[in-house]
Design a protein around this motif. Structure first.
Motif, PDB file in Angstrom:
ATOM      1  N   PHE A  47       0.808  -1.222   0.000  1.00  0.00           N
ATOM      2  CA  PHE A  47       0.000   0.000   0.000  1.00  0.00           C
ATOM      3  C   PHE A  47       0.844   1.276   0.000  1.00  0.00           C
ATOM      4  N   ALA A  48       1.821   1.368   0.904  1.00  0.00           N
ATOM      5  CA  ALA A  48       2.628   2.590   0.985  1.00  0.00           C
ATOM      6  C   ALA A  48       3.431   2.806  -0.296  1.00  0.00           C
ATOM      7  N   SER A  49       3.977   1.724  -0.855  1.00  0.00           N
ATOM      8  CA  SER A  49       4.706   1.839  -2.119  1.00  0.00           C
ATOM      9  C   SER A  49       3.792   2.360  -3.224  1.00  0.00           C
ATOM     10  N   HIS A  50       2.556   1.864  -3.257  1.00  0.00           N
ATOM     11  CA  HIS A  50       1.598   2.299  -4.272  1.00  0.00           C
ATOM     12  C   HIS A  50       1.314   3.793  -4.143  1.00  0.00           C
ATOM     13  N   ILE A  51       1.129   4.265  -2.906  1.00  0.00           N
ATOM     14  CA  ILE A  51       0.878   5.690  -2.681  1.00  0.00           C
ATOM     15  C   ILE A  51       2.055   6.533  -3.164  1.00  0.00           C
ATOM     16  N   VAL A 178       1.857  -2.579  15.257  1.00  0.00           N
ATOM     17  CA  VAL A 178       1.090  -1.626  14.454  1.00  0.00           C
ATOM     18  C   VAL A 178      -0.196  -2.312  13.991  1.00  0.00           C
ATOM     19  N   ARG A 179      -1.322  -1.651  14.174  1.00  0.00           N
ATOM     20  CA  ARG A 179      -2.629  -2.276  13.975  1.00  0.00           C
ATOM     21  C   ARG A 179      -2.780  -2.917  12.594  1.00  0.00           C
ATOM     22  N   ALA A 180      -2.521  -2.160  11.527  1.00  0.00           N
ATOM     23  CA  ALA A 180      -2.732  -2.682  10.170  1.00  0.00           C
ATOM     24  C   ALA A 180      -1.817  -3.861   9.872  1.00  0.00           C
ATOM     25  N   VAL A 181      -0.612  -3.831  10.413  1.00  0.00           N
ATOM     26  CA  VAL A 181       0.333  -4.929  10.195  1.00  0.00           C
ATOM     27  C   VAL A 181      -0.169  -6.194  10.877  1.00  0.00           C
ATOM     28  N   GLY A 182      -0.623  -6.069  12.123  1.00  0.00           N
ATOM     29  CA  GLY A 182      -1.138  -7.224  12.841  1.00  0.00           C
ATOM     30  C   GLY A 182      -2.367  -7.812  12.187  1.00  0.00           C
ATOM     31  N   LEU A 186      -2.866 -11.623  10.400  1.00  0.00           N
ATOM     32  CA  LEU A 186      -3.937 -12.540  10.764  1.00  0.00           C
ATOM     33  C   LEU A 186      -4.735 -12.973   9.538  1.00  0.00           C
ATOM     34  N   ARG A 187      -5.038 -12.028   8.648  1.00  0.00           N
ATOM     35  CA  ARG A 187      -5.790 -12.369   7.433  1.00  0.00           C
ATOM     36  C   ARG A 187      -5.007 -13.287   6.521  1.00  0.00           C
ATOM     37  N   ARG A 188      -3.691 -13.074   6.454  1.00  0.00           N
ATOM     38  CA  ARG A 188      -2.875 -13.799   5.489  1.00  0.00           C
ATOM     39  C   ARG A 188      -2.501 -15.202   5.943  1.00  0.00           C
ATOM     40  N   HIS A 189      -2.302 -15.380   7.235  1.00  0.00           N
ATOM     41  CA  HIS A 189      -1.662 -16.619   7.694  1.00  0.00           C
ATOM     42  C   HIS A 189      -2.474 -17.443   8.696  1.00  0.00           C
ATOM     43  N   PHE A 190      -3.657 -16.987   9.085  1.00  0.00           N
ATOM     44  CA  PHE A 190      -4.401 -17.683  10.121  1.00  0.00           C
ATOM     45  C   PHE A 190      -5.822 -18.005   9.663  1.00  0.00           C
ATOM     46  N   SER A 191      -6.358 -19.090  10.201  1.00  0.00           N
ATOM     47  CA  SER A 191      -7.715 -19.517   9.851  1.00  0.00           C
ATOM     48  C   SER A 191      -8.743 -18.574  10.477  1.00  0.00           C
ATOM     49  N   ALA A 192      -9.978 -18.690  10.012  1.00  0.00           N
ATOM     50  CA  ALA A 192     -11.049 -17.851  10.561  1.00  0.00           C
ATOM     51  C   ALA A 192     -11.208 -18.080  12.053  1.00  0.00           C
ATOM     52  N   THR A 193     -11.083 -19.328  12.482  1.00  0.00           N
ATOM     53  CA  THR A 193     -11.205 -19.650  13.910  1.00  0.00           C
ATOM     54  C   THR A 193     -10.082 -19.007  14.713  1.00  0.00           C
ATOM     55  N   GLU A 245      -7.097   3.628   0.204  1.00  0.00           N
ATOM     56  CA  GLU A 245      -7.106   3.324   1.634  1.00  0.00           C
ATOM     57  C   GLU A 245      -8.220   2.333   1.969  1.00  0.00           C
ATOM     58  N   ARG A 246      -9.376   2.483   1.328  1.00  0.00           N
ATOM     59  CA  ARG A 246     -10.461   1.520   1.541  1.00  0.00           C
ATOM     60  C   ARG A 246     -10.038   0.131   1.068  1.00  0.00           C
ATOM     61  N   ASP A 247      -9.377   0.079  -0.078  1.00  0.00           N
ATOM     62  CA  ASP A 247      -8.855  -1.202  -0.570  1.00  0.00           C
ATOM     63  C   ASP A 247      -7.880  -1.807   0.442  1.00  0.00           C
ATOM     64  N   PHE A 248      -7.043  -0.963   0.993  1.00  0.00           N
ATOM     65  CA  PHE A 248      -6.039  -1.404   1.961  1.00  0.00           C
ATOM     66  C   PHE A 248      -6.695  -2.063   3.167  1.00  0.00           C
ATOM     67  N   HIS A 249      -7.700  -1.406   3.740  1.00  0.00           N
ATOM     68  CA  HIS A 249      -8.361  -1.948   4.927  1.00  0.00           C
ATOM     69  C   HIS A 249      -9.216  -3.167   4.587  1.00  0.00           C
ATOM     70  N   ALA A 250      -9.584  -3.317   3.320  1.00  0.00           N
ATOM     71  CA  ALA A 250     -10.350  -4.486   2.893  1.00  0.00           C
ATOM     72  C   ALA A 250      -9.457  -5.685   2.600  1.00  0.00           C
ATOM     73  N   GLY A 251      -8.141  -5.494   2.659  1.00  0.00           N
ATOM     74  CA  GLY A 251      -7.214  -6.596   2.457  1.00  0.00           C
ATOM     75  C   GLY A 251      -6.730  -6.768   1.033  1.00  0.00           C
ATOM     76  N   VAL A 252      -6.969  -5.787   0.161  1.00  0.00           N
ATOM     77  CA  VAL A 252      -6.565  -5.908  -1.241  1.00  0.00           C
ATOM     78  C   VAL A 252      -5.047  -6.062  -1.381  1.00  0.00           C
ATOM     79  N   TYR A 253      -4.295  -5.470  -0.462  1.00  0.00           N
ATOM     80  CA  TYR A 253      -2.838  -5.529  -0.569  1.00  0.00           C
ATOM     81  C   TYR A 253      -2.215  -6.688   0.212  1.00  0.00           C
ATOM     82  N   ASP A 254      -3.045  -7.591   0.702  1.00  0.00           N
ATOM     83  CA  ASP A 254      -2.534  -8.678   1.525  1.00  0.00           C
ATOM     84  C   ASP A 254      -1.817  -9.751   0.714  1.00  0.00           C
TER      85      ASP A 254
END
Length: 259
Positions: A47-51, A178-182, A186-193, A245-254
């Motif tokens: 995200f930051a690189s894109h900006i 950092v909140r967004a990093v954490g 979680l989205r990238r490497h952990f199950s929903a549970t 930024e909306r894309d970022f928080h939605a996980g588009v850059y994950d």
């Protein structure tokens, strides 16, 4: 004497010519691994690189990223081996060898912990007697004094993913990151549970602005930085920044598979 004054006039004209020199059409910036903000493997290099790329594009400058370990990237900026690097917090030490842009992204450090272990988390003192971890190479920041005094037990993990695993296993009580990093980890490497088992406290213990830094040894550094800031302002004014930024928080850059 006449020759002396003539030389001074020529020198002044040369300086004005350099100051008026347009920014380069293409620059190289040092980058690193800090997903989802920065990564060689993520969409648009994170995200930051894109900006940064979009802001420079609006200023008529093409960016090429070269990826290095963070210590190497900082040393290259210090020595003038590369035009600059993305993205960094401003410190007095870095100001000695670099110029800093307006904030590219801002974020905050919060405490992640198990949902099954609710805790009061508004002051450092609320964590006395508990165990925390930080990723290898991270600074303790606001937690340093409590750790040094033995009030909080501190452990070092390989990376953010390892720290989240330590939480799930109950080996640590909380994990400040950092909140967004954490959330991205979680989205990238952990199950929903597993994701449901970990929560991020709303209270922020630190807030950070992350900026583009340009080497003071880069020819036309101030003009280049001014052009970037203008491009960044245009990006924000257009509404495009908010869309990204909306894309970022939605996980588009994950994940590279998303875009």
């Amino acid at each position: 004497m006449r020759g002396f004054w003539l030389g001074m006039v020529c020198l002044g004209l040369a300086c004005r010519a350099v100051a008026a020199e347009p920014p380069p059409a293409r620059i190289e910036l040092a980058n690193g691994e800090w997903a989802p903000y920065l990564s060689e493997r993520l969409p648009r290099r994170g995200f930051a690189s894109h900006i940064v790329s979009e802001a420079f594009r609006l200023a008529g400058v093409q960016v090429v990223y070269r990826f290095y370990p963070w210590a190497r990237a900082e040393a290259m900026v210090r020595g003038g081996e590369i035009a600059g690097s993305v993205v960094w917090s401003v410190t007095p030490e870095r100001r000695q060898f670099a110029l800093f842009s307006d904030p590219v992204v801002s974020d905050e450090e919060v405490a992640f912990h198990l949902a099954s272990r609710p805790m009061k988390a508004e002051r450092i003192e609320d964590f006395y007697g508990l165990g925390m971890a930080t990723p290898n190479g991270s600074r303790l920041g606001v937690w340093q004094q409590a750790v040094d005094a033995g009030r909080i037990h501190h452990y070092v993990t390989k990376d953010v993913q390892s720290g989240m695993h330590q939480l799930l296993l109950g080996r640590i009580d909380f994990f400040p990151i950092v909140r967004a990093v954490g959330l991205s980890e979680l989205r990238r490497h952990f199950s929903a549970t597993e994701r449901a088992a970990i929560v991020a406290e709303p209270h922020a213990f630190s807030r950070f602005d992350y900026c583009l830094m340009i080497s003071r040894r880069q020819p036309g550094a101030e003009a280049l930085l001014a052009r970037f800031n203008q491009g960044l302002a245009r990006l924000r004014a257009s509404g495009e920044y908010r869309r990204l930024e909306r894309d970022f928080h939605a996980g588009v850059y994950d994940s590279p598979s998303v875009r």
